[in-house]
Enzyme design. Structure first.
Site, PDB file in Angstrom:
ATOM      1  N   ASP A  52       0.846  -1.192   0.000  1.00 36.63           N
ATOM      2  CA  ASP A  52       0.000   0.000   0.000  1.00 36.63           C
ATOM      3  C   ASP A  52       0.878   1.238   0.000  1.00 36.63           C
ATOM      4  O   ASP A  52       1.982   1.252   0.556  1.00 36.63           O
ATOM      5  CB  ASP A  52      -0.984  -0.014   1.168  1.00 36.63           C
ATOM      6  CG  ASP A  52      -0.323  -0.088   2.521  1.00 36.63           C
ATOM      7  OD1 ASP A  52       0.027   0.973   3.069  1.00 36.63           O
ATOM      8  OD2 ASP A  52      -0.153  -1.213   3.042  1.00 36.63           O
ATOM      9  N   GLU A  68      -6.916   4.711  12.495  1.00 42.27           N
ATOM     10  CA  GLU A  68      -5.741   4.740  13.355  1.00 42.27           C
ATOM     11  C   GLU A  68      -5.643   6.116  14.004  1.00 42.27           C
ATOM     12  O   GLU A  68      -6.463   6.993  13.747  1.00 42.27           O
ATOM     13  CB  GLU A  68      -4.471   4.426  12.558  1.00 42.27           C
ATOM     14  CG  GLU A  68      -4.236   5.335  11.358  1.00 42.27           C
ATOM     15  CD  GLU A  68      -3.000   4.957  10.562  1.00 42.27           C
ATOM     16  OE1 GLU A  68      -1.917   4.856  11.182  1.00 42.27           O
ATOM     17  OE2 GLU A  68      -3.117   4.752   9.331  1.00 42.27           O
TER      18      GLU A  68
END
Length: 218
Positions: free
Chosen positions: A23, A114
């Site tokens: 990613d 997150e």
């Protein structure tokens, strides 16, 4: 639904098969997608948006590069839970790269969860549901949920509300994935380090290529 999802994707905790992926975001300004494919990578997840006012400046070029190299690709959205609703951010994501179609080369969008806990656990779960249900209503698939065990436990109270709907992208930099949070019986993708050879983070899909293609086809 749990069994159906697992069967459809061909996933199981500790599956022998795995597919390499990675990613990226604009922090990786130049990525050799062809070399990544030659080295065995078959998918990439690309940052598209944050909140409701940020589009990753490299998203379009990354997406085109990944497509041209033959990689299965998809976008991700970095959540700002304290700035606007889940539905609002899902719609922003969909309008700026997060869309999905069952063409076999596009992963469902990923919601990146997150950072600090900015809402109560119940409000956090409600926000994620708002995002997830909005995305599902527009595309017919549920988004992937990216998180780590500490965040999920602290910020959602280790909620199991998404086990039957949303594939888990587990961030855990270790030699093994360990036990997934939130009562997920398995992870779908494991982000296992932040040093992929061709840029970004290293990911492993928990299944074989046929299962990855099923995920891309919805």
């Amino acid at each position: 639904m749990k069994a159906t999802l697992a069967t459809a994707l061909g996933l199981a905790n500790g599956a022998l098969a795995a597919v390499q992926g990675f990613d990226i975001s604009h922090y990786q300004s130049s990525v050799n997608f062809g070399a990544a494919y030659s080295a065995g990578a078959r998918f990439v997840i690309i940052k598209a948006t944050e909140g409701t006012d940020y589009i990753d400046p490299s998203f379009s070029s990354h997406y085109s590069g990944a497509t041209n190299a033959g990689l299965i690709r998809g976008g991700y959205h970095f959540a700002h839970l304290d700035t606007s609703s889940g539905a609002t951010q899902a719609n922003y994501f969909l309008a700026h790269g997060g869309g999905w179609s069952g063409d076999g080369i596009t992963l469902p969008g990923m919601l990146d969860l997150e950072g600090s806990c900015v809402l109560s656990a119940s409000a956090t779960v409600a926000w994620i549901k708002d995002f997830s249900n909005t995305y599902h209503s527009k595309t017919g698939v549920y988004p992937l949920l990216y998180t780590n065990p500490s965040w999920w436990s602290s910020c959602t109270g280790n909620s199991n509300a998404f086990v039957n709907t949303n594939p888990l992208v587990l961030a855990r930099y270790s030699s093994s994935a360990g036990t997934p949070p939130g009562s997920w019986p398995y992870y779908t993708i494991w982000q296992y380090n932040d040093a992929y050879t061709y840029g970004g983070d290293s990911d492993s899909f928990n299944g074989d290529m046929a299962a990855l293609l099923r995920l891309a086809k919805g």
